[in-house]
Design a protein around this motif. Sequence first.
Motif, PDB file in Angstrom:
ATOM      1  N   LEU A 199      -5.396   0.161  -4.536  1.00  0.00           N
ATOM      2  CA  LEU A 199      -6.162  -1.043  -4.829  1.00  0.00           C
ATOM      3  C   LEU A 199      -6.622  -1.773  -3.577  1.00  0.00           C
ATOM      4  N   GLU A 200      -6.014  -1.503  -2.431  1.00  0.00           N
ATOM      5  CA  GLU A 200      -6.452  -2.166  -1.197  1.00  0.00           C
ATOM      6  C   GLU A 200      -7.843  -1.692  -0.767  1.00  0.00           C
TER       7      GLU A 200
ATOM      8  N   ALA B 164      -1.224  -5.779   0.238  1.00  0.00           N
ATOM      9  CA  ALA B 164      -0.482  -5.526  -0.989  1.00  0.00           C
ATOM     10  C   ALA B 164      -1.249  -6.019  -2.216  1.00  0.00           C
ATOM     11  N   ALA B 165      -0.936  -5.432  -3.351  1.00  0.00           N
ATOM     12  CA  ALA B 165      -1.520  -5.836  -4.632  1.00  0.00           C
ATOM     13  C   ALA B 165      -0.478  -6.621  -5.430  1.00  0.00           C
TER      14      ALA B 165
ATOM     15  N   PRO C 292       0.805  -1.225   0.000  1.00  0.00           N
ATOM     16  CA  PRO C 292       0.000   0.000   0.000  1.00  0.00           C
ATOM     17  C   PRO C 292       0.840   1.278   0.000  1.00  0.00           C
ATOM     18  N   ALA C 293       1.923   1.298   0.766  1.00  0.00           N
ATOM     19  CA  ALA C 293       2.766   2.504   0.794  1.00  0.00           C
ATOM     20  C   ALA C 293       3.448   2.723  -0.553  1.00  0.00           C
ATOM     21  N   MET C 294       3.935   1.651  -1.170  1.00  0.00           N
ATOM     22  CA  MET C 294       4.508   1.771  -2.516  1.00  0.00           C
ATOM     23  C   MET C 294       3.460   2.282  -3.493  1.00  0.00           C
ATOM     24  N   GLY C 295       2.225   1.782  -3.336  1.00  0.00           N
ATOM     25  CA  GLY C 295       1.151   2.218  -4.213  1.00  0.00           C
ATOM     26  C   GLY C 295       0.843   3.691  -4.071  1.00  0.00           C
ATOM     27  N   LYS C 296       0.843   4.185  -2.837  1.00  0.00           N
ATOM     28  CA  LYS C 296       0.597   5.611  -2.611  1.00  0.00           C
ATOM     29  C   LYS C 296       1.675   6.455  -3.289  1.00  0.00           C
ATOM     30  N   ARG C 297       2.917   6.041  -3.159  1.00  0.00           N
ATOM     31  CA  ARG C 297       4.016   6.780  -3.786  1.00  0.00           C
ATOM     32  C   ARG C 297       3.904   6.717  -5.308  1.00  0.00           C
TER      33      ARG C 297
END
Length: 248
Positions: free
Chosen positions: A156-157, A218-219, A8-13
């Motif tokens: 995506l979460e 995570a996705a 999720p944190a990687m996705g936000k970035r």
Amino acid sequence: MKQFCITPAMGKRLIGKAMAVHPDIQTVLQQGTLAIIAGTTNGYVAEEILTRLGQAEGFTRVGFRRGYTAAPGVEAIRAEFTGDVIIVNGQWQRGKTIDQVADTLRTGDIILKGANAFDTRGQAAVQIGHPQGGTILIAMQAVVGRRVRLIVPVGLEKRVNEEIDTLVRLCNAPGSHGPRLMHLVGGELFTEIDALRLLTGVEAHLLAAGGIYGAEGAAWLGVWGSPEQEEAAAALIDSLAGEPPCRV
């Protein structure tokens, strides 16, 4: 096809990096108003956009939120809320909030607002704890009343199985408890899949989700493209691997 796990944190970035180069965002930064309503994902978006503008000094993601969801027993960092990020003709209007500028927004301006849920039809919703509806009702006056564009950066979460309209009825029914839920009518979703497409040209599909050791939520994405596009996507995702969990 190549497969990648994005926390999720990687996705936000990732979403933040993509929004910073989004062609329509670049256009409104040249002439118009961009209103980034405070939220954890939008904190990354604001950070990336302000960095690109050379105006990131003084901005912090810590406290850039109103409501939040934390694990049971975990207390969030206490921080002063200093405003949304309002950018007019490329200049950050420090300390301004959406309620101060909503009446000035017009067609051609853009509001960025995060979400707490979205369904397979691309419909999004936000949880509401405020008895008067909070910032989203203020923003929607501009979206519905003056055709201001609403883009919804969301990880995506946040995906849900049932249709948003069904969940809205359940949460808002008399006698229900907990946060209310509001359908972000007209909002355009922008997820990690959209970010990868914009930044590298690949197409991606959500194949699986979850994990442990920090991969909770995570996705797991399957990525397709030319060899060059897939290589670019792999390099981009690898560059995000050190992104720490979001604790703001």
